[in-house]
Scaffold this motif. Structure first.
Motif, mmCIF file in Angstrom:
data_model
loop_
_atom_site.group_PDB
_atom_site.id
_atom_site.type_symbol
_atom_site.label_atom_id
_atom_site.label_comp_id
_atom_site.label_asym_id
_atom_site.label_seq_id
_atom_site.Cartn_x
_atom_site.Cartn_y
_atom_site.Cartn_z
ATOM 1 N N LYS A 192 -5.135 12.857 1.538
ATOM 2 C CA LYS A 192 -5.309 11.594 2.242
ATOM 3 C C LYS A 192 -5.639 10.456 1.293
ATOM 4 N N SER A 193 -5.377 9.246 1.782
ATOM 5 C CA SER A 193 -5.583 8.054 0.969
ATOM 6 C C SER A 193 -6.852 7.340 1.380
ATOM 7 N N LYS A 194 -7.498 6.709 0.416
ATOM 8 C CA LYS A 194 -8.642 5.855 0.734
ATOM 9 C C LYS A 194 -8.160 4.489 1.206
ATOM 10 N N MET A 195 -6.852 4.268 1.121
ATOM 11 C CA MET A 195 -6.305 2.979 1.573
ATOM 12 C C MET A 195 -5.907 3.102 3.042
ATOM 13 N N THR A 196 -6.625 2.375 3.873
ATOM 14 C CA THR A 196 -6.434 2.487 5.327
ATOM 15 C C THR A 196 -5.564 1.356 5.836
ATOM 16 N N PHE A 197 -4.463 1.103 5.159
ATOM 17 C CA PHE A 197 -3.613 -0.025 5.515
ATOM 18 C C PHE A 197 -2.178 0.413 5.287
ATOM 19 N N LYS A 198 -1.275 -0.018 6.170
ATOM 20 C CA LYS A 198 0.147 0.316 6.015
ATOM 21 C C LYS A 198 0.963 -0.958 6.056
ATOM 22 N N LEU A 199 2.007 -0.996 5.276
ATOM 23 C CA LEU A 199 2.898 -2.161 5.268
ATOM 24 C C LEU A 199 4.315 -1.651 5.506
ATOM 25 N N SER A 200 4.855 -1.967 6.679
ATOM 26 C CA SER A 200 6.165 -1.399 7.001
ATOM 27 C C SER A 200 7.315 -2.179 6.397
ATOM 28 N N LYS A 201 7.130 -3.470 6.125
ATOM 29 C CA LYS A 201 8.216 -4.185 5.448
ATOM 30 C C LYS A 201 7.700 -5.273 4.506
ATOM 31 N N GLY A 202 8.563 -5.602 3.532
ATOM 32 C CA GLY A 202 8.206 -6.640 2.560
ATOM 33 C C GLY A 202 7.558 -6.083 1.302
ATOM 34 N N GLY A 203 7.464 -4.755 1.199
ATOM 35 C CA GLY A 203 6.856 -4.145 0.015
ATOM 36 C C GLY A 203 7.604 -4.466 -1.266
ATOM 37 N N GLU A 204 8.948 -4.557 -1.191
ATOM 38 C CA GLU A 204 9.723 -4.843 -2.410
ATOM 39 C C GLU A 204 9.469 -6.272 -2.891
ATOM 40 N N ASP A 205 9.154 -7.198 -1.954
ATOM 41 C CA ASP A 205 8.833 -8.576 -2.360
ATOM 42 C C ASP A 205 7.490 -8.608 -3.105
ATOM 43 N N ILE A 206 6.523 -7.849 -2.600
ATOM 44 C CA ILE A 206 5.213 -7.798 -3.261
ATOM 45 C C ILE A 206 5.344 -7.126 -4.629
ATOM 46 N N ALA A 207 6.192 -6.110 -4.724
ATOM 47 C CA ALA A 207 6.445 -5.461 -6.023
ATOM 48 C C ALA A 207 7.008 -6.481 -7.007
ATOM 49 N N ALA A 208 7.960 -7.319 -6.540
ATOM 50 C CA ALA A 208 8.582 -8.328 -7.418
ATOM 51 C C ALA A 208 7.540 -9.360 -7.854
ATOM 52 N N TYR A 209 6.679 -9.769 -6.930
ATOM 53 C CA TYR A 209 5.617 -10.735 -7.242
ATOM 54 C C TYR A 209 4.679 -10.162 -8.311
ATOM 55 N N LEU A 210 4.187 -8.945 -8.080
ATOM 56 C CA LEU A 210 3.236 -8.346 -9.032
ATOM 57 C C LEU A 210 3.899 -8.133 -10.392
ATOM 58 N N ALA A 211 5.176 -7.702 -10.389
ATOM 59 C CA ALA A 211 5.887 -7.473 -11.657
ATOM 60 C C ALA A 211 6.062 -8.798 -12.401
ATOM 61 N N SER A 212 6.226 -9.915 -11.648
ATOM 62 C CA SER A 212 6.469 -11.219 -12.287
ATOM 63 C C SER A 212 5.233 -11.736 -13.022
ATOM 64 N N LEU A 213 4.059 -11.213 -12.703
ATOM 65 C CA LEU A 213 2.824 -11.690 -13.342
ATOM 66 C C LEU A 213 2.613 -11.064 -14.713
ATOM 67 N N GLY A 214 3.371 -10.010 -15.019
ATOM 68 C CA GLY A 214 3.282 -9.367 -16.332
ATOM 69 C C GLY A 214 2.557 -8.051 -16.260
ATOM 70 N N GLN A 215 2.455 -7.455 -17.455
ATOM 71 C CA GLN A 215 1.906 -6.101 -17.559
ATOM 72 C C GLN A 215 0.606 -6.110 -18.330
#
Ligand code: HEC
Length: 137
Positions: A114-137
């Motif tokens: 089980k996860s300690k993250m009690t939140f689900k996101l059914s759509k838009g995850g790829e947009d958030i991935a692109a945003y986070l990736a755009s900030l750098g590593q």
């Protein structure tokens, strides 16, 4: 001599690309509002991109990072996945967000995971991935 081979190679690479549409970083930035209560985005040098909560790990550089690899106090299931060397990429990130506990069960093969993250996101995850990736590593 002209050869058609390089072209064949390029199209083969295209076909091998994951079936995910590339995310939209601008949409992801506004979508991150849903994550902010629990996640902050802070670079190693102290630059704060977004000051959020500390219920979850810092998400700076998460795309390309090993699962469960910050100094956050992770749950056992996500730590077990991290030990297998799994990396967050767009595909794993989107699948995790859709159902964190379900994804951990699938990855570990443990029906009690089980996860300690009690939140689900059914759509838009790829947009958030692109945003986070755009900030750098
Ligand atoms: C209610 C609080 C909460 C919300 C809202 C939330 N998360 Fe989380 N998140 C957590 C917690 C807690 C963990 C640690 C999970 C564990 O240890 O099992 C986590 C873990 C993660 C991880 C794994 C990070 C790592 O270091 O391996 C990612 C990725 C993630 N969250 C992304 C998101 C995104 C993106 C959103 C918004 C769409 C979001 N989370 C919303 C609490 C939250």
């Amino acid at each position: 001599m002209f050869s058609a081979k390089p072209f064949a190679l390029v199209s083969a690479l295209f076909l091998a690309m994951p079936a995910f549409a590339a995310g939209d970083a601008a949409k992801g930035e506004s979508g991150f509002k849903k994550c902010k209560a629990c996640h902050t985005i802070e670079a190693d040098d102290g630059t704060i991109f977004l000051k959020g909560g500390k219920t979850g790990p810092n998400l700076f550089g998460v795309i390309g990072r090993a699962v469960g690899s910050t100094d956050f106090n992770y749950g056992d299931s996500i730590k077990a996945v991290g030990e297998t060397g799994t990396i967050w990429d767009e595909e794993t990130f989107v699948a995790y967000l859709a159902d964190p506990s379900g994804w951990l069960k699938e990855q570990t093969g443990d029906s009690a995971a089980k996860s300690k993250m009690t939140f689900k996101l059914s759509k838009g995850g790829e947009d958030i991935a692109a945003y986070l990736a755009s900030l750098g590593q």
